[in-house]
Design a protein around this motif. Structure first.
Motif, PDB file in Angstrom:
ATOM      1  N   GLU A   7      -4.355   3.845   1.913  1.00  0.00           N
ATOM      2  CA  GLU A   7      -3.981   2.682   2.507  1.00  0.00           C
ATOM      3  C   GLU A   7      -5.317   1.673   3.442  1.00  0.00           C
ATOM      4  N   HIS A   8      -6.837   2.408   3.026  1.00  0.00           N
ATOM      5  CA  HIS A   8      -7.825   0.823   3.129  1.00  0.00           C
ATOM      6  C   HIS A   8      -8.240   0.881   1.744  1.00  0.00           C
TER       7      HIS A   8
ATOM      8  N   THR B 221     -10.634   0.575  -1.730  1.00  0.00           N
ATOM      9  CA  THR B 221     -11.270  -0.234  -2.097  1.00  0.00           C
ATOM     10  C   THR B 221     -11.416  -0.486  -3.623  1.00  0.00           C
TER      11      THR B 221
ATOM     12  N   ARG C 106       1.054  -1.182   0.275  1.00  0.00           N
ATOM     13  CA  ARG C 106      -0.356   0.189  -0.198  1.00  0.00           C
ATOM     14  C   ARG C 106       0.758   1.475   0.043  1.00  0.00           C
TER      15      ARG C 106
END
Length: 334
Positions: free
Chosen positions: A34-35, A37, A27
């Motif tokens: 970082e998160h 989709t 990432r």
């Protein structure tokens, strides 16, 4: 022999970069959130569809195929696709099959890739310090990548290191990285951070290290000789006379390399981007699935190439990010 692909500015299109997945096991802070989709898997082209699309481009004169991601080697069954593309190497239609990778899966796949005709591989490493590597990639581990590089070399592949120049992060490793690559026999290319994806303007401006400054620092220690060679990419190269090694500079912001652009980018969902720095794209998935015959698909490809712009307009001047595109780099392929 079909008529080759020529864009409106008389540039032959001979280089296709193909993102086979938007997923990655790292990432990196300048590449994605970082998160993330990620796309639903059902939206991705199948490996068979990717084969058909790439083969259509090869039939229209594409001679170099670079597989990217995300991280291409995390896609399930990806060796099946490489094996399919290897037939174009064997026929002579394709001159080079290569990939850009974060190196995490190279130890596992290097022997098989080499057996399929992959002779060169680009590996992204922005720091040689283990803790900093973990920080910049969030999920990556440097020893794993270094083992992958060693496996690629053992399999007979030449390795080029891609390093994104990041102000305040790897400035202090400029000479360390340069000397490590010289010792190991790797070519090295520095890349300016690009305004790709919604990362925040403050972040982009904080990260931006102009390569003209980086080059000036190299020139304080080494004798730099400009090289005229081109590898089909945007890099400009110098030779360091003291080491004999080659250094490349990709400068989408401080130097316009568009005049000789010979490439287009295909995403894992069948979108064709004629320019990395523009939002315009062509949907090739619909014509691909509309007919088992390639006539409709080839017509769509030619129509897309006819829309290829003269260049991009990335700009960090006036303390703002001009020309930013909203999609993440992992969507289009690095």
């Amino acid at each position: 022999m079909q008529a080759p692909l020529i864009d409106p500015f008389h540039r032959p299109i001979s280089y296709l970069r193909v993102s086979v997945t938007d997923r990655c096991d790292f990432r990196c802070t300048y590449c994605m959130a970082e998160h993330m989709t990620f796309l639903p898997k059902k939206e991705l082209l199948t490996l068979e569809e990717l084969d058909r699309l790439c083969s259509a481009f090869v039939g229209l004169g594409v001679e170099k195929l670079r597989i990217t991601g995300g991280e291409p080697l995390v896609r399930k069954g990806i060796m099946t696709f490489f094996r399919a593309m290897a037939r174009h190497l064997e026929s002579g239609a394709l001159k080079e099959l290569t990939l850009t990778t974060n190196g995490s899966q190279l130890e596992r796949f290097a022997p098989e890739l080499a057996a399929m005709g992959v002779r060169r591989v680009n590996v992204s490493i922005d720091t040689l310090e283990e803790a900093k590597f973990a920080a910049i990639t969030r999920w990556g581990r440097l020893p794993q990548v270094l083992k992958g590089i060693a496996a690629a070399q053992a399999a007979g592949m030449r390795v080029k290191i891609n390093a994104v120049a990041l102000k305040g992060f790897n400035e202090d490793e400029l000479f360390t990285m340069t000397e490590w690559c010289a010792r190991e026999g790797h070519d090295l290319t520095f890349i300016e951070v690009m305004p790709m994806g919604e990362m925040g303007e403050e972040t982009r401006l904080d990260q931006y290290w102009p390569l003209r400054d980086l080059r000036a620092r190299l020139a304080e220690r080494y004798t730099l000789t400009d090289l005229t060679e081109r590898t089909g990419g945007p890099a400009r190269y110098v030779r360091l006379e003291e080491t004999g090694s080659k250094i490349g500079f990709i400068t989408p912001l401080t130097h316009n390399f568009c005049e000789s652009c010979n490439r287009v980018r295909l995403t894992c969902t069948g979108e064709l981007y004629m320019c990395l720095g523009q939002e315009d794209m062509a949907d090739l998935r619909a014509p691909l699935r509309a007919s088992p015959d390639n006539a409709v698909l080839e017509h769509a490809i030619r129509d897309a190439i006819a829309r290829k712009p003269k260049g991009h307009d990335f700009d960090y001047s006036r303390q703002r990010v001009a020309g930013q595109v909203s999609r993440h780099m992992s969507h289009t392929g690095g």
